[in-house]
Design a protein around this motif. Structure first.
Motif, PDB file in Angstrom:
ATOM      1  N   VAL A 111       0.897  -1.219  -0.148  1.00  0.00           N
ATOM      2  CA  VAL A 111      -0.199   0.043   0.080  1.00  0.00           C
ATOM      3  C   VAL A 111       0.875   1.199   0.024  1.00  0.00           C
ATOM      4  CG1 VAL A 111      -1.650   1.559   1.219  1.00  0.00           C
ATOM      5  CG2 VAL A 111      -2.158  -1.084   1.192  1.00  0.00           C
ATOM      6  N   GLY A 112       1.970   1.154   0.661  1.00  0.00           N
ATOM      7  CA  GLY A 112       2.836   2.420   0.955  1.00  0.00           C
ATOM      8  C   GLY A 112       2.639   3.016   2.017  1.00  0.00           C
ATOM      9  N   LEU A 113       2.352   2.496   3.152  1.00  0.00           N
ATOM     10  CA  LEU A 113       2.212   3.036   4.499  1.00  0.00           C
ATOM     11  C   LEU A 113       2.775   1.993   5.519  1.00  0.00           C
ATOM     12  CD1 LEU A 113      -1.568   4.140   4.744  1.00  0.00           C
ATOM     13  CD2 LEU A 113       0.651   5.609   4.133  1.00  0.00           C
ATOM     14  N   PRO A 114       3.898   1.719   5.348  1.00  0.00           N
ATOM     15  CA  PRO A 114       4.635   0.974   6.351  1.00  0.00           C
ATOM     16  C   PRO A 114       4.620   1.417   7.807  1.00  0.00           C
ATOM     17  CG  PRO A 114       6.330   1.912   4.988  1.00  0.00           C
ATOM     18  CD  PRO A 114       5.084   2.402   4.245  1.00  0.00           C
ATOM     19  N   ALA A 115       5.003   2.619   7.866  1.00  0.00           N
ATOM     20  CA  ALA A 115       5.009   3.234   9.268  1.00  0.00           C
ATOM     21  C   ALA A 115       3.833   3.951   9.545  1.00  0.00           C
ATOM     22  CB  ALA A 115       6.111   4.071   9.226  1.00  0.00           C
ATOM     23  N   MET A 116       3.616   3.961  10.701  1.00  0.00           N
ATOM     24  CA  MET A 116       2.154   4.822  11.635  1.00  0.00           C
ATOM     25  C   MET A 116       2.663   6.371  11.213  1.00  0.00           C
ATOM     26  SD  MET A 116      -0.317   3.406  12.737  1.00  0.00           S
ATOM     27  CE  MET A 116      -1.060   1.937  12.967  1.00  0.00           C
ATOM     28  N   PRO A 117       1.701   7.234  11.060  1.00  0.00           N
ATOM     29  CA  PRO A 117       2.176   8.742  11.057  1.00  0.00           C
ATOM     30  C   PRO A 117       2.590   8.847  12.270  1.00  0.00           C
ATOM     31  CG  PRO A 117      -0.084   8.214   9.902  1.00  0.00           C
ATOM     32  CD  PRO A 117       0.393   6.916  10.648  1.00  0.00           C
ATOM     33  N   GLY A 149       7.075  -3.015   1.357  1.00  0.00           N
ATOM     34  CA  GLY A 149       7.737  -2.645   2.569  1.00  0.00           C
ATOM     35  C   GLY A 149       6.992  -3.182   3.659  1.00  0.00           C
ATOM     36  N   TYR A 150       7.442  -3.798   4.527  1.00  0.00           N
ATOM     37  CA  TYR A 150       6.721  -4.295   5.857  1.00  0.00           C
ATOM     38  C   TYR A 150       5.919  -3.472   6.404  1.00  0.00           C
ATOM     39  CZ  TYR A 150       6.349  -6.866  10.180  1.00  0.00           C
ATOM     40  OH  TYR A 150       6.076  -7.522  11.472  1.00  0.00           O
ATOM     41  N   HIS A 151       4.754  -3.533   6.652  1.00  0.00           N
ATOM     42  CA  HIS A 151       3.801  -2.518   7.265  1.00  0.00           C
ATOM     43  C   HIS A 151       3.706  -3.222   8.829  1.00  0.00           C
ATOM     44  CE1 HIS A 151       3.181  -1.332   3.162  1.00  0.00           C
ATOM     45  NE2 HIS A 151       2.001  -0.421   3.394  1.00  0.00           N
ATOM     46  N   SER A 152       4.521  -2.880   9.647  1.00  0.00           N
ATOM     47  CA  SER A 152       4.610  -3.391  11.151  1.00  0.00           C
ATOM     48  C   SER A 152       3.304  -3.160  11.853  1.00  0.00           C
ATOM     49  CB  SER A 152       5.754  -2.482  11.709  1.00  0.00           C
ATOM     50  OG  SER A 152       5.947  -2.934  13.087  1.00  0.00           O
ATOM     51  N   TYR A 153       2.723  -2.152  12.106  1.00  0.00           N
ATOM     52  CA  TYR A 153       1.649  -2.080  12.829  1.00  0.00           C
ATOM     53  C   TYR A 153       0.411  -1.504  12.149  1.00  0.00           C
ATOM     54  CZ  TYR A 153       3.399  -2.955  17.445  1.00  0.00           C
ATOM     55  OH  TYR A 153       4.165  -3.662  18.453  1.00  0.00           O
ATOM     56  N   THR A 154       0.624  -0.781  10.813  1.00  0.00           N
ATOM     57  CA  THR A 154      -0.441  -0.357  10.076  1.00  0.00           C
ATOM     58  C   THR A 154      -1.149  -1.287   9.464  1.00  0.00           C
ATOM     59  OG1 THR A 154       0.940  -0.321   7.962  1.00  0.00           O
ATOM     60  CG2 THR A 154       0.964   1.720   9.384  1.00  0.00           C
ATOM     61  N   PHE A 155      -0.550  -2.704   9.309  1.00  0.00           N
ATOM     62  CA  PHE A 155      -1.321  -3.723   8.472  1.00  0.00           C
ATOM     63  C   PHE A 155      -2.498  -3.956   9.099  1.00  0.00           C
ATOM     64  CE2 PHE A 155      -1.834  -8.488   7.974  1.00  0.00           C
ATOM     65  CZ  PHE A 155      -2.073  -8.518   6.458  1.00  0.00           C
ATOM     66  N   GLY A 156      -2.609  -4.445  10.295  1.00  0.00           N
ATOM     67  CA  GLY A 156      -3.703  -4.843  10.970  1.00  0.00           C
ATOM     68  C   GLY A 156      -4.780  -3.642  10.990  1.00  0.00           C
ATOM     69  N   TYR A 157      -4.486  -2.768  11.227  1.00  0.00           N
ATOM     70  CA  TYR A 157      -5.619  -1.434  11.119  1.00  0.00           C
ATOM     71  C   TYR A 157      -6.150  -1.531   9.574  1.00  0.00           C
ATOM     72  CZ  TYR A 157      -4.363  -0.049  15.712  1.00  0.00           C
ATOM     73  OH  TYR A 157      -4.042   0.099  17.056  1.00  0.00           O
ATOM     74  N   LEU A 158      -5.491  -1.523   8.724  1.00  0.00           N
ATOM     75  CA  LEU A 158      -5.989  -1.611   7.205  1.00  0.00           C
ATOM     76  C   LEU A 158      -6.911  -2.759   7.050  1.00  0.00           C
ATOM     77  CD1 LEU A 158      -2.802  -0.558   5.350  1.00  0.00           C
ATOM     78  CD2 LEU A 158      -4.575   0.828   5.939  1.00  0.00           C
ATOM     79  N   ALA A 220      14.820   5.181   9.514  1.00  0.00           N
ATOM     80  CA  ALA A 220      14.120   6.210   8.713  1.00  0.00           C
ATOM     81  C   ALA A 220      12.740   5.826   8.548  1.00  0.00           C
ATOM     82  CB  ALA A 220      15.012   6.637   7.615  1.00  0.00           C
ATOM     83  N   ILE A 221      12.175   4.746   8.311  1.00  0.00           N
ATOM     84  CA  ILE A 221      10.869   4.429   8.107  1.00  0.00           C
ATOM     85  C   ILE A 221      10.069   4.304   9.110  1.00  0.00           C
ATOM     86  CG2 ILE A 221       9.309   2.849   6.859  1.00  0.00           C
ATOM     87  CD1 ILE A 221      11.508   2.730   4.417  1.00  0.00           C
ATOM     88  N   LEU A 222      10.463   3.131  10.060  1.00  0.00           N
ATOM     89  CA  LEU A 222       9.677   2.667  11.277  1.00  0.00           C
ATOM     90  C   LEU A 222      10.268   3.457  12.650  1.00  0.00           C
ATOM     91  CD1 LEU A 222       9.594  -1.164  10.638  1.00  0.00           C
ATOM     92  CD2 LEU A 222       7.785   0.550  10.032  1.00  0.00           C
ATOM     93  N   ALA A 223       9.295   3.627  13.433  1.00  0.00           N
ATOM     94  CA  ALA A 223       9.699   4.266  14.573  1.00  0.00           C
ATOM     95  C   ALA A 223      10.383   3.300  15.574  1.00  0.00           C
ATOM     96  CB  ALA A 223       8.527   4.914  15.316  1.00  0.00           C
ATOM     97  N   VAL A 284      11.677  -1.527   3.606  1.00  0.00           N
ATOM     98  CA  VAL A 284      11.878  -1.084   5.052  1.00  0.00           C
ATOM     99  C   VAL A 284      13.119  -1.857   5.271  1.00  0.00           C
ATOM    100  CG1 VAL A 284      11.072  -1.617   7.359  1.00  0.00           C
ATOM    101  CG2 VAL A 284       9.601  -0.782   5.602  1.00  0.00           C
ATOM    102  N   PHE A 285      13.528  -2.838   5.046  1.00  0.00           N
ATOM    103  CA  PHE A 285      14.683  -3.767   5.653  1.00  0.00           C
ATOM    104  C   PHE A 285      15.561  -4.133   4.530  1.00  0.00           C
ATOM    105  CE2 PHE A 285      11.244  -5.146   8.610  1.00  0.00           C
ATOM    106  CZ  PHE A 285      11.730  -4.549   9.782  1.00  0.00           C
ATOM    107  N   GLY A 286      15.404  -3.729   3.248  1.00  0.00           N
ATOM    108  CA  GLY A 286      16.376  -4.022   2.305  1.00  0.00           C
ATOM    109  C   GLY A 286      16.683  -5.369   2.210  1.00  0.00           C
TER     110      GLY A 286
END
Length: 360
Positions: A111-117, A149-158, A220-223, A284-286
């Motif tokens: 989707v393009g939203l790997p990290a939370m805002p 790119g790995y959607h760490s926490y955003t995946f579940g909310y989507l 840089a991408i994930l907190a 995210v992780f290359g």
């Protein structure tokens, strides 16, 4: 006791006995039969409460296996299709060019939203409307479907917001109605643990040794809280009581039973579960990424020549669950001590692989 049950139980006892682990569960189904149900250690080091195969453990991203399954069940029940635009159900999600995003993109982490805002921190995660509004208004890092790119926490909310808008119900209720009640595993697999279940949960503990530094691009991408598991997070009552469906509370038996049901077609037709849906580099992780719809492909630690059709998510801290349709195997390992590697899971899956090789 079967040979493989005995070998895996002995390995868990050794890991706990040497202090490498504090509590571990392993469950394995093969061709519909439970062949391993092993457990060792304590659920709470402070009290000495023993860990049992029925003790739920907060297991981080192994919960993505459950959210991905719910995504497939939305399609199997005719509520939407894999190529249904997200905006058909969630119009405001189309901001900043996300109007082309589909359920397929959600499931493949493209989707393009790997990290939370950045305004969303762990404190905001229990506020479902706030998190979803932030995701709807966020600008994607790439055009949906063009990169992974790995959607760490955003995946579940989507997945969860699509499910909520399609059914009018929160994911915790859908999980109970569609998966745990039919399979007889209530209390062994859940989002948003009910209050009465909280005293039964295991307590997580953090491995004290130095964790490796995260790659620069991941930072840089994930907190930091999105890329590194924390025992404090997994023991927090507000987190445990909330729908955060990129993570889950589970027993190894609950996870393995769900994957076994998927392999046997008891929840849906399994034909779409292990086909290659995206291949490329995880931004995210290359690292190389091979994705089925909702799951990474390949068993961790498997030799390259195996070319496994296995699929399933590991979890930060060392938990792991997967299904292997080629061998009829559903596997899960959950644990109470968070460590920066998958050494325990690899040691157990190696025993299982050796057993399977000898029973072909």
């Amino acid at each position: 006791m079967s040979e493989v049950q005995e070998r895996i139980q002995r390995q868990l006892d050794t890991l706990v006995g040497t202090g490498a682990e504090s509590g571990v569960q392993v469950a394995v189904y093969r061709d519909g039969a439970l062949i391993v149900d092993a457990v060792a250690g304590t659920a709470d080091p402070a009290t000495g409460r023993p860990l049992t195969s029925g003790t739920p453990i907060f297991s981080f991203s192994t919960g993505k296996n459950v959210a991905a399954t719910l995504g497939h069940l939305l399609v199997a029940r005719g509520l939407l299709g894999y190529d249904t635009p997200v905006t058909d159900l969630w119009p405001e999600f189309g901001a900043h060019g996300k109007d082309t995003a589909t359920l397929r993109h959600v499931l493949t982490h493209t989707v393009g939203l790997p990290a939370m805002p950045r305004e969303i921190t762990p404190a905001e995660l229990p506020d479902w409307p706030r998190v979803c509004a932030a995701l709807a208004g966020a600008e994607p890092r790439w055009r949906p479907g063009t990169a992974m790119g790995y959607h760490s926490y955003t995946f579940g909310y989507l997945v969860g917001e699509l499910a909520r808008r399609a059914t009018g119900r929160p994911v915790r209720e859908l999980l109970r109605e569609w998966i745990t009640t039919p399979l007889g595993i209530e209390g062994q697999l859940c989002f948003a643990a009910p209050q009465e279940l909280l005293p039964e949960l295991a307590r997580l503990e953090q491995q004290e040794r130095q964790w490796p530094a995260a790659p620069d691009d991941a930072e840089a991408i994930l907190a930091p809280w999105e890329s590194r598991p924390s025992a404090g997070f997994g023991n927090d009552a507000d987190i445990l009581r909330s729908d955060i469906p990129s993570v889950a509370i589970a027993t190894a038996h609950g996870l393995a039973a769900m994957f076994n049901a998927l392999l046997r077609g008891e929840l849906m037709d399994p034909v779409r579960l292990s086909g290659l849906a995206f291949e490329g580099v995880d931004r995210v992780f290359g690292t190389p990424a091979r994705m089925a719809l909702g799951f990474p492909l390949g068993r961790i630690g498997a030799p390259a020549e195996e070319n496994s059709a296995a699929f399933g998510w590991p979890g930060g801290g060392g938990s792991y669950a997967y299904a292997d349709p080629a061998r009829g195997v559903a596997f899960a390992l959950t644990k109470t001590r968070l460590v920066p590697d998958f050494g325990t899971a690899l040691s157990v899956t190696a025993i299982l692989a050796d057993h399977l090789a000898g029973t072909r």
